[in-house]
Scaffold this motif. Structure first.
Motif, short mmCIF file in Angstrom:
data_model
loop_
_atom_site.label_atom_id
_atom_site.label_comp_id
_atom_site.label_asym_id
_atom_site.label_seq_id
_atom_site.Cartn_x
_atom_site.Cartn_y
_atom_site.Cartn_z
N THR A 361 0.82 -1.22 0.00
CA THR A 361 0.00 0.00 0.00
C THR A 361 0.85 1.27 0.00
O THR A 361 0.41 2.31 -0.47
CB THR A 361 -0.93 0.02 1.24
N SER A 362 2.08 1.17 0.52
CA SER A 362 2.92 2.36 0.62
C SER A 362 4.10 2.35 -0.35
O SER A 362 4.88 3.30 -0.40
CB SER A 362 3.46 2.51 2.05
N VAL A 363 4.23 1.28 -1.13
CA VAL A 363 5.38 1.16 -2.03
C VAL A 363 5.39 2.27 -3.07
O VAL A 363 6.43 2.89 -3.34
CB VAL A 363 5.40 -0.23 -2.70
N SER A 364 4.24 2.52 -3.68
CA SER A 364 4.17 3.54 -4.73
C SER A 364 4.53 4.92 -4.18
O SER A 364 5.31 5.67 -4.81
CB SER A 364 2.77 3.57 -5.34
N ASP A 365 3.99 5.25 -3.02
CA ASP A 365 4.29 6.56 -2.42
C ASP A 365 5.77 6.68 -2.10
O ASP A 365 6.39 7.73 -2.33
CB ASP A 365 3.47 6.75 -1.15
N ASN A 366 6.35 5.60 -1.57
CA ASN A 366 7.78 5.65 -1.21
C ASN A 366 8.65 5.80 -2.45
O ASN A 366 9.70 6.44 -2.41
CB ASN A 366 8.18 4.38 -0.45
N TYR A 367 8.22 5.19 -3.55
CA TYR A 367 8.99 5.35 -4.78
C TYR A 367 8.91 6.78 -5.29
O TYR A 367 9.94 7.37 -5.67
CB TYR A 367 8.48 4.38 -5.86
N MET A 368 7.69 7.34 -5.30
CA MET A 368 7.53 8.69 -5.79
C MET A 368 8.26 9.70 -4.90
O MET A 368 8.71 10.76 -5.36
CB MET A 368 6.04 9.06 -5.87
N LYS A 369 8.40 9.35 -3.62
CA LYS A 369 9.14 10.22 -2.69
C LYS A 369 10.65 9.94 -2.74
O LYS A 369 11.41 10.53 -1.98
CB LYS A 369 8.63 10.02 -1.27
N ARG A 370 11.04 8.98 -3.59
CA ARG A 370 12.43 8.59 -3.77
C ARG A 370 13.02 7.91 -2.54
O ARG A 370 14.23 7.90 -2.33
CB ARG A 370 13.30 9.80 -4.15
N ASN A 371 12.13 7.31 -1.72
CA ASN A 371 12.63 6.49 -0.62
C ASN A 371 13.03 5.10 -1.12
O ASN A 371 13.71 4.35 -0.41
CB ASN A 371 11.56 6.35 0.47
N LEU A 372 12.55 4.74 -2.33
CA LEU A 372 12.90 3.49 -2.98
C LEU A 372 13.49 3.79 -4.35
O LEU A 372 13.01 4.70 -5.05
CB LEU A 372 11.68 2.58 -3.16
N SER A 373 14.51 3.04 -4.72
CA SER A 373 15.07 3.18 -6.06
C SER A 373 14.16 2.48 -7.08
O SER A 373 13.26 1.71 -6.70
CB SER A 373 16.47 2.59 -6.12
N LEU A 374 14.42 2.77 -8.35
CA LEU A 374 13.65 2.11 -9.41
C LEU A 374 13.78 0.60 -9.31
O LEU A 374 12.79 -0.14 -9.42
CB LEU A 374 14.13 2.59 -10.78
N LEU A 375 15.00 0.11 -9.10
CA LEU A 375 15.24 -1.33 -9.01
C LEU A 375 14.52 -1.94 -7.81
O LEU A 375 13.92 -3.02 -7.92
CB LEU A 375 16.75 -1.59 -8.92
N ASP A 379 11.45 -4.58 -8.27
CA ASP A 379 11.70 -5.88 -7.65
C ASP A 379 10.58 -6.24 -6.67
O ASP A 379 10.10 -7.38 -6.65
CB ASP A 379 13.05 -5.87 -6.94
N LEU A 380 10.14 -5.26 -5.88
CA LEU A 380 9.05 -5.51 -4.94
C LEU A 380 7.75 -5.82 -5.68
O LEU A 380 7.01 -6.73 -5.30
CB LEU A 380 8.85 -4.29 -4.04
N ILE A 381 7.48 -5.08 -6.74
CA ILE A 381 6.25 -5.30 -7.51
C ILE A 381 6.25 -6.69 -8.12
O ILE A 381 5.26 -7.44 -8.03
CB ILE A 381 6.11 -4.24 -8.63
N GLU A 382 7.33 -7.07 -8.76
CA GLU A 382 7.41 -8.38 -9.40
C GLU A 382 7.37 -9.51 -8.39
O GLU A 382 6.74 -10.55 -8.62
CB GLU A 382 8.69 -8.46 -10.25
N THR A 383 8.06 -9.32 -7.24
CA THR A 383 8.04 -10.33 -6.19
C THR A 383 6.63 -10.50 -5.62
O THR A 383 6.16 -11.63 -5.40
CB THR A 383 9.00 -9.94 -5.05
#
Length: 423
Positions: A361-375, A379-383
Motif C-alpha cells: 500500500t505504501s510502495v508507490s508513495d515511497n517510490y515517488m518520494k524517492r525512498n525506494l530506487s527504481l530497481l 523488484d518488490l512489484i514483481e516479487t
C-alpha cells in the motif's frame, strides 16, 4: 505494445459493461447443475427406459388367431363360406418361471442404470467444482495484480510528465513501462484461463453466454475442507461399500447372474395351447379341436448363451476386484497429495499475505518520494505478483486435491449436497 494492451483493456471494459454478472455460491452451482444439466436429463431417460423394459417383461404374449377358407374352386367360386373353413386360436405360455426370470433381469438392468446415473452426477459435480474454484482463485490473483497495475500506470503517467521536464531519465520510464507490460500480459493470460473455465461452467449449468459467472463461495464452504475429517482406512472401507463404480460393478455381477438364470430357463420350451373349429372336418362336421405343442430340446439347448452368461459373471467379478484396487490406490494417492499440500501450506506464515498487502500500500508513495530506487520498486512489484500467483495457486491445488479425494471416495466427505440414486 502499450497501445495494444490499452485497446484490450477497453474491449474488456465494453464486454463487461454489456455482460450480466451472476454471483454463485458453491451450493448455488450444485443446485443449478441438478436442475439444468442436459447430460443428466439424457441419463435420466436411461433409467426410464430400464423401467419400461421391466413393464414389458411382465406382459403376456398375445394370442394368435387364424382363419382358413378355400379361396377359389370351379364349383363354388371365390370364398365359399358355406363349404369348409377352419378357425384356430393359439396361445404361447411360458413355464418354469421364465416370465419371472425375465422380470428379474429387467429389474437388475434398472438398478445398473440407477448407479450409472449416480456416477454421472458425481462426475459432473467434480467438474463443476474444479471450474468453480479455478475461476475463483485465478480471479483473486487478477484482482490484486490489477490494483498494482493501476498504480504503475499512474506512476508512468507522472514519469512521462517529469521526463518531458528533464527531471527523470528515459531509462526509468522504459523500465517502469516494461514492468507494466509484463504484469498486464500475465493478467491477460490469467483472464484467458478464466474464460475457458467460464465456458465449461456455463455449459455444465446451462447458463446463457451473456452471463459472467462470479464464484462467491461462503466462508463455511471454503473452511469445510479439512484433513481432520479424513481417516484413510475408514475412507477406503466406506468407499468399497458406497462408491458408485463399485456399485455399478456389483450391479453388473447381479445382472449377469440374472442373465444366466434367464438363459437356463430358455432350455425349457414354451407351451403352445390352442382351440379350433372346423365346419367340415375330416372326422365330423362342425368339430371343435384342442391342441397342445412344444419344441423338443434335443439339438439346441441354449448351450452357447448359457456359456456366454457364465463367462460374463466371471469377467464382471474380476472387473469388480480390479475396480476396488484402482479406487483404493486413487484414494491413497489423493490422501498423500493432500498431506503434502497441507504440509507446504502449514509452513507459510498466516500473516504473510496480510503483511505483504500492507507493505504494497505504501510502495508507490515511497517510490515517488524517492525512498525506494527504481530497481527496489520493480523488484518488490514483481516479487509481490509472483507471490500472489503462487499463493493462490497453492490454495487452489490444495482445495482441488480435497475435491479429488471427495470424488475418488465416491461419497460426500466435504459436500453436503448429496444426490441420491433414482428409485
Amino acid at each position: 505494445m502499450q497501445k495494444l494492451l490499452f485497446c484490450f483493456s477497453l474491449l474488456l471494459f465494453v464486454n463487461l459493461f454489456y455482460t450480466q454478472n451472476k454471483n454463485l455460491t458453491l451450493a448455488d452451482a450444485d443446485d443449478l447443475l441438478i436442475k439444468n444439466n442436459l447430460s443428466l436429463f439424457a441419463a435420466r431417460y436411461e433409467v426410464d427406459m430400464a423401467e419400461a423394459n421391466k413393464i414389458q417383461a411382465r406382459l403376456f404374449d398375445n394370442p394368435d388367431i387364424s382363419f382358413q377358407v378355400p379361396a377359389y374352386s370351379k364349383d363354388k367360386g371365390w370364398f365359399d363360406l358355406n363349404g369348409d373353413y377352419e378357425l384356430t386360436l393359439q396361445q404361447a405360455i411360458k413355464i418354469a418361471g421364465k416370465k419371472k426370470s425375465g422380470v428379474n433381469l429387467a429389474e437388475s438392468q434398472k438398478k445398473l442404470a440407477n448407479w450409472q446415473y449416480e456416477l454421472l452426477v458425481k462426475q459432473l459435480i467434480y467438474a463443476v467444482h474444479n471450474s468453480y474454484f479455478t475461476i475463483y482463485y485465478l480471479q483473486q490473483s487478477i484482482n490484486k495484480t490489477s490494483v498494482e497495475i493501476e498504480k504503475i500506470k499512474t506512476i508512468i503517467d507522472a514519469l512521462q510528465v517529469q521526463y518531458k521536464k528533464g527531471n527523470v531519465t528515459l531509462n526509468e520510464v522504459i523500465r517502469m513501462t516494461a514492468t507494466y507490460n509484463s504484469l498486464s500480459s500475465d493478467v491477460l493470460e490469467l483472464q484467458n484461463s478464466i474464460s475457458g473455465e467460464q465456458n465449461n461452467l456455463r455449459t455444465l449449468l446451462l447458463i446463457k453466454p451473456e452471463y459472467e459467472l462470479t464464484p462467491t463461495p461462503t466462508t463455511t464452504e471454503l473452511n469445510k475442507y479439512s484433513l481432520k475429517l479424513i481417516n484413510l482406512n475408514d475412507a477406503i472401507d466406506k468407499s468399497m461399500a458406497q462408491h458408485p463404480e463399485i456399485k455399478i460393478a456389483e450391479a453388473e455381477i447381479y445382472m449377469n447372474q440374472m442373465q444366466l438364470k434367464y438363459e437356463k430357463k430358455q432350455v425349457i420350451p414354451d407351451l403352445q395351447i390352442g382351440i379350433g373349429f372346423s365346419k367340415n372336418g375330416e372326422y365330423v362336421k362342425n368339430e371343435t379341436l384342442a391342441n397342445i405343442g412344444f419344441s423338443i430340446p434335443i439339438f439346441n439347448r441354449n448351450q452357447g448363451n448359457i456359456k456366454n452368461a457364465e463367462y460374463k459373471i466371471k469377467q464382471s467379478e474380476i472387473e469388480k476386484k480390479n475396480q476396488e484396487n484402482i479406487i483404493s490406490n486413487q484414494i491413497k494417492l489423493s490422501f498423500e497429495k493432500i498431506k503434502a499440500l497441507e504440509n507446504r501450506y502449514s509452513h507459510l506464515d498466516p500473516e504473510f499475505e496480510k503483511q505483504f498487502d500492507f507493505l504494497m500500500t505504501s510502495v508507490s508513495d515511497n517510490y515517488m518520494k524517492r525512498n525506494l530506487s527504481l530497481l527496489e520498486f520493480t523488484d518488490l512489484i514483481e516479487t509481490y505478483h509472483e507471490q500472489i500467483i503462487q499463493l493462490n495457486n497453492l490454495k487452489l491445488q490444495k482445495l482441488l486435491a480435497y475435491e479429488e479425494l471427495n470424488y475418488n471416495t465416491g461419497y460426500a466427505i466435504f459436500n453436503n449436497n448429496v444426490i441420491k440414486p433414482i428409485n
